[in-house]
Design an enzyme around this catalytic site. Structure first.
Site, PDB file in Angstrom:
ATOM      1  N   GLU A 220      41.853  42.993   5.357  1.00  0.00           N
ATOM      2  CA  GLU A 220      42.367  42.384   6.598  1.00  0.00           C
ATOM      3  C   GLU A 220      43.016  41.030   6.310  1.00  0.00           C
ATOM      4  O   GLU A 220      44.040  40.691   6.898  1.00  0.00           O
ATOM      5  CB  GLU A 220      41.253  42.240   7.645  1.00  0.00           C
ATOM      6  CG  GLU A 220      40.498  43.529   7.968  1.00  0.00           C
ATOM      7  CD  GLU A 220      41.367  44.724   8.315  1.00  0.00           C
ATOM      8  OE1 GLU A 220      42.533  44.547   8.719  1.00  0.00           O
ATOM      9  OE2 GLU A 220      40.883  45.871   8.158  1.00  0.00           O
TER      10      GLU A 220
ATOM     11  N   HIS B 113      46.541  41.500   4.992  1.00  0.00           N
ATOM     12  CA  HIS B 113      47.517  41.856   6.023  1.00  0.00           C
ATOM     13  C   HIS B 113      48.267  40.625   6.543  1.00  0.00           C
ATOM     14  O   HIS B 113      49.335  40.771   7.134  1.00  0.00           O
ATOM     15  CB  HIS B 113      46.829  42.521   7.216  1.00  0.00           C
ATOM     16  CG  HIS B 113      46.727  44.017   7.142  1.00  0.00           C
ATOM     17  ND1 HIS B 113      47.782  44.826   6.765  1.00  0.00           N
ATOM     18  CD2 HIS B 113      45.703  44.855   7.425  1.00  0.00           C
ATOM     19  CE1 HIS B 113      47.391  46.094   6.826  1.00  0.00           C
ATOM     20  NE2 HIS B 113      46.134  46.140   7.220  1.00  0.00           N
TER      21      HIS B 113
END
Ligand code: BES
Ligand code: ZN
Length: 856
Positions: A296, A299
């Site tokens: 995450e 990203h």
């Protein structure tokens, strides 16, 4: 609301730019559990490239009550707004085409939102999930990823902590300076406490780091925080990517459909991928937390700064980000062990998908519900494609291409064509054939023949690209095959070569060899293909001993086990004593990493055997598969009987628990040894003692699972519950271990009884999955019980969940995706259950799409 027509199919070929862009969005939230008010002020600008106007204003919106709306300050009358189930339309003559300010107020009911998409409540906490199309449940908007805007948010609510993306302006006000698509919007509000730290970026900027959890969970954040800081540093050193806000927050929530979500500056996580303590989390949990925190965080550049033009391009961010998190985990732990684990998962999930009714290209060309396309193919095959690209162009060119990608496309919403072009430009190469990996579904099958004469080895490869739903007559793809050549003494007879198979049939000559070498093909699993090859067990034993490529060393043992087990299942063959001897040699070889040894000792899964047998043209018998694995494990245990106690003692990890790869590797091998020991004991004494003495969840759970498998765990199941009933994440494990380890003939009854347990809170996705998916996916012999009771139980629960949470229901239907493998009677039983689901009058479009494909 019940759809009046069949939901439309969305096609990549229909993509058009939006009629309007959005520059800024101001949102004001007045939070209330059942009557939340959202005011929006949105600055629209005409899209000059859409010359086909004048355009109506079409905004997405779902389950919203519109209170008021205006354009440039003029209120719109009821008859000027056309509202339907998917959004609203304002006729073009009321819409200034070059731009205008839209203001609206809507009301939503977070408490009633059980879908866990949009704004919902989880145990008193407000939370959002907007990817892929959840923002339209918060306010009327252009909810598509190519519309990027600057967000300012103000939150009013009766709770102490009010969070959104970007920089904290105080008093519940937030500003995110980076334009973003709506799917990256997030809001969290509740009674939360934070675990704080900070990070200094490579250019000396200070970043505050905060992990928000429910009071009482603060003590379980240290590992996630450490993983976050290591991820931030890694992205700087390996990709030159620096974090771009002064604050980075993570929130842990208990009710979450997925693993985690990369909202800008405010990642939201399923609590199971944040919270960890030695007593409550297994080594595997720690490994997953590290990988998902990294994923995450990564990203922020691959997904947020550069996002997707449309949802067909999902692999642009997901495949790349999975590849990056795999690189990171390999650097943090062991590349060899990680590669084997990733390939095991690729084969278990993606090859299974590619071989069945849900097969689709890495970049799909059509969908009904985008949530159904967050698949193993988009993610894991998407990551493999990037790994192949890196293998083909080399590490330095890969880095240059990525630098160009970030430089050229920062701030943009991109396509796979943009991605490929960057590599073509940076590496001066033509990738048009390589790009077929993105458009052709199915796992290529490769064969090879060897011809040795004089000093030359000629290798002739073929590739076939199987038909998949909607796709036939495929073109040959570019398959990079890393190949080693071993001499009889185990040394490398010639340097490793990268053979690039880019035709249906192609030969390669290797000259200057003295003797015919033993081939080590597809080292590191350099392409996601099936290699069909006849070899001897002697050759496999040789590679298992000598191959310098650890993946192929492991693969040799795996192939050996697969063949032997199939022979046992289909031809009632005896256990080959040489196999057990080969396993023993690895088990006791102290020169090898314990984690690697554990992977070699683990036998192919029941599902892998079922697929292999099906591919031989026979219907797999789940009971026979289960029995053969037991027989083989017992034979290995017997061969190792003099070594097991010694290994078990040596592999202990005394002192306080540490989650690092070295200690985890020892525990992993020790767990495998425990399982072997238990095949030789009548009373499971060793497992019982381990359960009683365990000071960490890894050892406690492996002991419990072993005991249940041998029908000896009743007291421990109860003791475990008594010890952990207050810990949600541990009780999830308690549900799973009982259904996954139950004997086949009892599994349905165990599962059914557990659904009556007071802690079976089925609307919580973690709890639902722990029991229902644990049963259907982790206990194949139990699920496939001859009379169909397993299928019926599973379908009953899918039917129950669908109206509450369609996204999770649809994902779980994959439990039925392999139904055509089985005998006529089982097929008929599964088909009947699938049909029962398909015939439901109010079935969600999510589940309807998946079940429809599985049936056809
Ligand atoms: N962007 C996804 C989360 C997501 C998935 C949102 C599906 C909406 C629908 C996130 O980055 C992600 O990929 N999460 C994975 C874990 C990851 C480590 C592969 C997940 O949630 O399973
Ligand atoms: Zn992701």
């Amino acid at each position: 609301m019940r759809p009046t027509t069949t939901p439309p199919t969305i096609r990549l070929s229909d993509y058009k730019q939006p009629e309007f862009w959005i520059e800024t969005v101001d949102l004001h939230f007045k939070l209330h559990p059942t009557e939340t008010r959202v005011r929006s002020r949105i600055v629209f600008k005409g899209n000059t490239e859409r010359t086909d106007g004048p355009h109506d204003l079409r905004l997405h919106g779902q389950d919203l009550k519109l209170i008021s709306a205006s354009i440039n300050g003029t209120p719109l009358k009821d008859d000027e707004i056309l509202i339907d189930a998917e959004g609203l339309t304002i006729p073009g003559d009321l819409v200034p085409q070059d731009g205008f300010i839209w203001e609206a107020e809507v009301q939503t009911n977070p408490q009633a939102n059980t879908s866990l998409n949009g704004l919902y409540m989880s145990k008193g906490m407000y939370c959002t999930q907007c990817e892929a199309e959840g923002f339209r449940k918060i306010t009327y908007y252009l909810d598509r990823p190519d519309v990027m805007a600057v967000f300012t948010v103000e939150i009013e609510g009766d709770v102490p902590v009010l969070l959104s993306n970007g920089n904290n302006l105080g008093n519940g006000k937030w500003h995110d300076p980076w334009p973003k698509p709506a799917y990256l919007f997030a809001l969290v509000a509740g009674d939360l406490v934070s675990y704080d730290d900070h990070f200094t970026t490579m250019n000396g900027r200070e970043v505050d780091l905060q992990i928000f959890v429910r009071p009482g969970d603060e003590g379980k954040c240290a590992y996630a925080m450490d993983a976050l800081k290591r991820s931030m540093r890694w992205d700087e050193t390996e990709y030159g990517r620096e974090y771009d806000l002064n604050l980075f927050m993570i929130v842990a929530v208990d009710d979450f459909n997925m693993g985690a979500m990369e909202n800008k500056g405010l990642n939201i996580f399923n609590s199971k991928y944040v919270l960890a303590s030695p007593k409550t989390a297994t080594d595997r949990d720690y490994e997953l937390i590290e990988g998902i925190i990294a994923h995450e965080y990564f990203h922020n550049w691959t997904g947020n700064r550069i996002t997707c033009r449309d949802w067909f391009q999902l692999c642009l961010k997901e495949g790349l980000t999975v590849f990056r998190d795999q690189q990171f985990s390999g650097d943090a732990r062991s590349h060899a062990v990680n590669r084997i684990e990733n390939v095991l998962q690729l084969r278990a999930r993606q090859f299974r998908e590619d071989a069945g009714p849900l097969a689709h290209p890495v970049r799909p060309e059509e969908y009904i519900e985008i949530n159904n396309f967050y698949t193993a193919t988009v993610y894991e095959k998407g990551a493999e494609v990037i790994g192949m690209l890196r293998t083909l162009v080399g590490a330095d060119n890969y880095r240059r291409a990525l630098d160009l990608y970030f430089e050229r496309h920062d701030g943009q919403a991109c396509t796979i064509e943009d991605w490929i072009k960057v590599f073509e430009d940076a590496c001066n190469t033509d990738l048009s054939q390589f790009a077929l990996w993105y458009s052709q579904a199915g796992t290529p099958r490769i064969t090879v023949t060897e011809d040795f004469s004089g000093d030359t080895l000629t290798l002739t490869f073929t590739q076939t690209n199987p038909d998949t739903p909607g796709q036939t007559n495929k073109k040959p793809q570019v398959v990079p095959i890393r190949t080693g050549f071993l001499a009889a003494d185990g040394s490398e007879a010639a340097p490793e070569q990268l053979l690039v198979l880019d035709e249906a049939l192609k030969s390669f000559e290797i000259n200057g060899l003295v003797d015919k070498p033993t081939l080590s093909l597809l080292r590191g699993f350099s392409a996601p293909v099936v290699l069909e090859r006849q070899t001897t067990n002697a050759e496999r034993a040789f590679l298992l001993t000598y191959d310098s490529d650890p993946f192929n060393q492991w693969e040799a043992g795996r192939d050996y086990a697969l063949d032997l087990l199939q022979d046992m299942i289909l031809n009632s063959a005896e256990v080959d004593p040489a196999f057990a001897k080969a396993m023993r040699a690895v088990a006791v070889n102290e020169a090898l990493d314990p984690a690697f040894r554990a992977l070699v000792l683990s036998l192919p899964s029941e599902d892998a055997l079922a697929q292999a047998i099906f591919e031989q043209g026979t219907a797999p018998d789940p009971d026979a598969i289960y029995a053969a694995r037991q027989t083989l494990a017992k034979a290995v245990a017997t061969e190792l009987s003099d070594d097991l106690q010694g290994l078990y003692t040596e592999l202990a990890t005394p002192g306080p628990y540490t989650p690092d790869a070295e200690a985890a590797g020892k525990r992993s091998l020790r767990g495998a040894v425990l399982s072997l020991i238990s095949h030789l004991e009548d009373d499971c004494a060793t497992a019982k003692a381990q359960f009683a003495a365990a000071d960490n969840m890894t050892e406690q759970l492996s002991a419990l699972s072993t005991l249940i498998r041998h029908g000896q765990g009743d007291a421990e199941v109860q003791a475990f519950y008594d010890q952990w009933q207050a810990d949600r994440l541990v009780i999830d494990k308690w549900f799973t271990v009982q259904v996954a380890s139950a004997p086949a003939d009892k599994a349905v009854d165990v599962a059914r009884a557990l659904t009556q347990h007071k802690d079976f809170d089925w609307k919580n996705p973690n709890r639902y999955r722990s029991l229902i998916a644990g049963f259907a996916m982790m206990n194949p012999a139990g699920f496939h019980r001859k009379d169909g009771a397993g299928y019926e139980f599973f379908a009953d629960w899918l039917i129950k969940l669908d109206p509450v949470n369609p996204q999770t229901t649809a994902r779980m239907c994959g439990g039925f995706e392999t139904w055509r493998r089985y005998d006529a009677s089982r097929q008929q039983l599964m088909q009947a259950q699938l049909q029962r689901i398909a015939d439901l009058p109010d079935l969600s479009k999510d589940t309807a799409e998946i079940v429809g494909k599985i049936l056809n």
